[in-house]
Design an enzyme around this catalytic site. Sequence first.
Site, PDB file in Angstrom:
ATOM      1  N   THR A   1       0.888  -1.173   0.000  1.00  0.00           N
ATOM      2  CA  THR A   1       0.000   0.000   0.000  1.00  0.00           C
ATOM      3  C   THR A   1       0.913   1.205   0.000  1.00  0.00           C
ATOM      4  O   THR A   1       2.087   1.101   0.318  1.00  0.00           O
ATOM      5  CB  THR A   1      -0.939   0.016   1.231  1.00  0.00           C
TER       6      THR A   1
ATOM      7  N   GLU B   1      -7.472  -7.281  -3.699  1.00  0.00           N
ATOM      8  CA  GLU B   1      -8.231  -6.673  -2.593  1.00  0.00           C
ATOM      9  C   GLU B   1      -9.351  -7.571  -2.073  1.00  0.00           C
ATOM     10  O   GLU B   1      -9.882  -7.331  -0.991  1.00  0.00           O
ATOM     11  CB  GLU B   1      -8.820  -5.335  -3.052  1.00  0.00           C
TER      12      GLU B   1
ATOM     13  N   ASP C   1      -9.375  -8.625   1.519  1.00  0.00           N
ATOM     14  CA  ASP C   1      -9.777  -7.765   2.639  1.00  0.00           C
ATOM     15  C   ASP C   1     -11.199  -8.050   3.099  1.00  0.00           C
ATOM     16  O   ASP C   1     -11.644  -7.543   4.132  1.00  0.00           O
ATOM     17  CB  ASP C   1      -9.636  -6.279   2.271  1.00  0.00           C
TER      18      ASP C   1
ATOM     19  N   SER D   1     -11.526  -1.741   5.106  1.00  0.00           N
ATOM     20  CA  SER D   1     -10.130  -1.341   4.971  1.00  0.00           C
ATOM     21  C   SER D   1      -9.618  -0.765   6.282  1.00  0.00           C
ATOM     22  O   SER D   1     -10.409  -0.423   7.174  1.00  0.00           O
ATOM     23  CB  SER D   1     -10.043  -0.266   3.881  1.00  0.00           C
ATOM     24  N   SER D   2      -8.313  -0.654   6.386  1.00  0.00           N
ATOM     25  CA  SER D   2      -7.712   0.070   7.511  1.00  0.00           C
ATOM     26  C   SER D   2      -7.145   1.411   7.062  1.00  0.00           C
ATOM     27  O   SER D   2      -6.640   2.179   7.892  1.00  0.00           O
ATOM     28  CB  SER D   2      -6.572  -0.748   8.117  1.00  0.00           C
TER      29      SER D   2
ATOM     30  N   GLY E   1      -1.291  -2.233   6.672  1.00  0.00           N
ATOM     31  CA  GLY E   1      -2.340  -3.214   6.966  1.00  0.00           C
ATOM     32  C   GLY E   1      -3.086  -2.825   8.231  1.00  0.00           C
ATOM     33  O   GLY E   1      -3.474  -1.667   8.414  1.00  0.00           O
TER      34      GLY E   1
HETATM   35  O1  DON Z   1      -7.211  -1.620   2.800  1.00  0.00           O
HETATM   36  C1  DON Z   1      -6.493  -2.156   3.611  1.00  0.00           C
HETATM   37  O2  DON Z   1      -6.579  -1.984   4.805  1.00  0.00           O
HETATM   38  C2  DON Z   1      -5.373  -3.038   3.117  1.00  0.00           C
HETATM   39  N1  DON Z   1      -5.662  -3.501   1.794  1.00  0.00           N
HETATM   40  C3  DON Z   1      -4.130  -2.253   3.184  1.00  0.00           C
HETATM   41  C4  DON Z   1      -2.962  -3.100   2.898  1.00  0.00           C
HETATM   42  C5  DON Z   1      -1.735  -2.535   3.419  1.00  0.00           C
HETATM   43  O3  DON Z   1      -1.664  -1.514   4.021  1.00  0.00           O
HETATM   44  C6  DON Z   1      -0.581  -3.360   3.191  1.00  0.00           C
HETATM   45  N2  DON Z   1       0.537  -2.801   3.822  1.00  0.00           N
HETATM   46  N3  DON Z   1       1.007  -3.006   4.791  1.00  0.00           N
END
Ligand code: DON
Length: 604
Positions: free
Chosen positions: A406, A445, A448, A477-478, A499
């Site tokens: 991300t 995605e 998630d 999502s985070s 994440g």
């Molecule tokens: O939307 C989300 O929360 C995840 N797809 C984000 C993924 C992410 O931040 C990966 N990195 N550490």
Amino acid sequence: MMTSKKTCFRLLCSASLTFFSILPVTCRAASADPLGYQATHRGDNGHPAAVAPHAMVVSAQHLATDAGVEILRAGGNAVDAAVAVGYALAVVYPAAGNIGGGGFATIRLPNGQTHFIDFREHAPLAATSTMYQDKDGNVDKAASVEGWRAVGVPGTVAGLDALERKWGRLGLTRVMAPAIRLAEEGFHLEVDDVDLLNSARDRLARDSYAKKIFLNPDGSALEVGDTLVQKDLANTLRRVAQRGDKGFYEGETAQEIVAASRRGGGILTLKDFTSYKIRALEPLHCNYRGYRIDTAPPPSGGGVAICEILNILSAYDLKQIGLRSVAGVKLQTEAMRHAYSDRRDLGDPAFVKNPIDHLLDPSYAAAIRAGFRRDRAIDSASLLPGEALPQSDAFVTQPAHEKHETTQFCAADRSGIAVSVTYTLNGWYGAHVVGGRTGIVMNDEMDDFSVKPGVPNMYGIVGSRANAIAPGKTPLSSMSPTIISRDGKLVMAIGSPGGSRIPTVVLNVVLGVIDGGMDIQQAINQPRIHEQWMPNALEVEPGALTSHVSTVLQAHGYQIKEQPQYWGLAQGILFGRPRLDAPVTGFAYGGSDQRHAGGLARGL
Ligand code: DON
């Protein structure tokens, strides 16, 4: 880190010179800040915050930051710069920068209005709640992270197009020019670029289109100094520059992606593309010590967690207590524990009713504080799942792994516009498939979603039915792109990947700036702490706690896990002064996380 790309320009002039006569200043630059800021206040690891009188851009890849600065120099505002960075990252940071994924943007306008654009992926219309389970209910874990069945309908082009149309000044053709040039002519790979490519080499090699772009013809890895040219992507970007989102969601681009998906066993259809729509949502907002925090609402759980934690902490004088004292760490840990235990029940607001009012009610924060114990950690297991919503399933979580995947970028200008964008392919290089001759790396995605209640996703997060898969639904999502203001003035833009740790990365930086009196780079550099309810552990980056603090916390029942690796990759801008207790300068201060080399804060 290679130093060649970080050429340092000295600011040659005073703030009285015109907008365009000022050379850019990087993380390593000396400063014309009237307070002599950089001479005396350096980030903990020796990187001072970048400083510039008019505008600032920060991103995880220096060439993308430069694209944003080029657009500012051409007369663009912070929105133009952010859109330029978003498209450039899709070229020069293909592990996470994207047009094959999705994300969130928080925007602040000069009149103080704030907006939130949700351009996250949707589940394809043919998706089902059990699509990653066999007939006996066993989960095929690989299918939601790898290959075409993992791919959600991308939102990035619709999101960036909307940003540019609503608030940009220069138009798509101009702001996309740097990205098209970088794709067409190529760019030299540096150590950090090659590190990322190598991390995914074997998986990229399985997709013939990805292999052609990211590997040598004999399958060997690209090396430092090689030029990465992406002609197909350049053509795709040209179609978008000419036709806006129609250049992506209709015609050749969509057709080519759908055909590649079919060939690869995916379920994407043209209707998924033509029916994709962004959502303009109200940013979630809360107040902390007189600062207004605008952040991500559901379908992110991140903003809710940040605001719930800040609400809880607002009753304590953390400046006096000390952010990393025994008492300070306890308070933050317990606040995080509660917020993460509540996060589980959130989902796409078009499909579920999220209990935001309850979670952000000051009386709820007060009730949580009343349960804190002076010399004893709260047992995570005692916080029942589903307190907020009656229909929750049982939850189990596993430790999250270190991730930078991300990516985050911000731009702000002296008119008071600020943009904070977090967007993603989910894992590095997403599903490791490329949309045929479009040259687009596609997301994974779908992971998630809660693929089955009780089964953790790649970040150890397990959701409830609220986050179950449904056609057209957005996964929880985070991501938490955040903008802070005070008394109608822009103060800060911040965000990070990470994440499940994204909300606490943002929190660590916000607390560092507001309560710790740090500058933006120091607050980003500060080793982080994180607690996500389950596992019942206070995770700390190396150096985050003194041994005395650790010893006392352990005696009080805290299980401290020092992680061998760092996490998050925050990018932030502090506007108006270098630290909140410093006199106002009106300048912009940029901080780019050096936990992974290659990012850059640069201003004008
Ligand atoms: O939307 C989300 O929360 C995840 N797809 C984000 C993924 C992410 O931040 C990966 N990195 N550490």
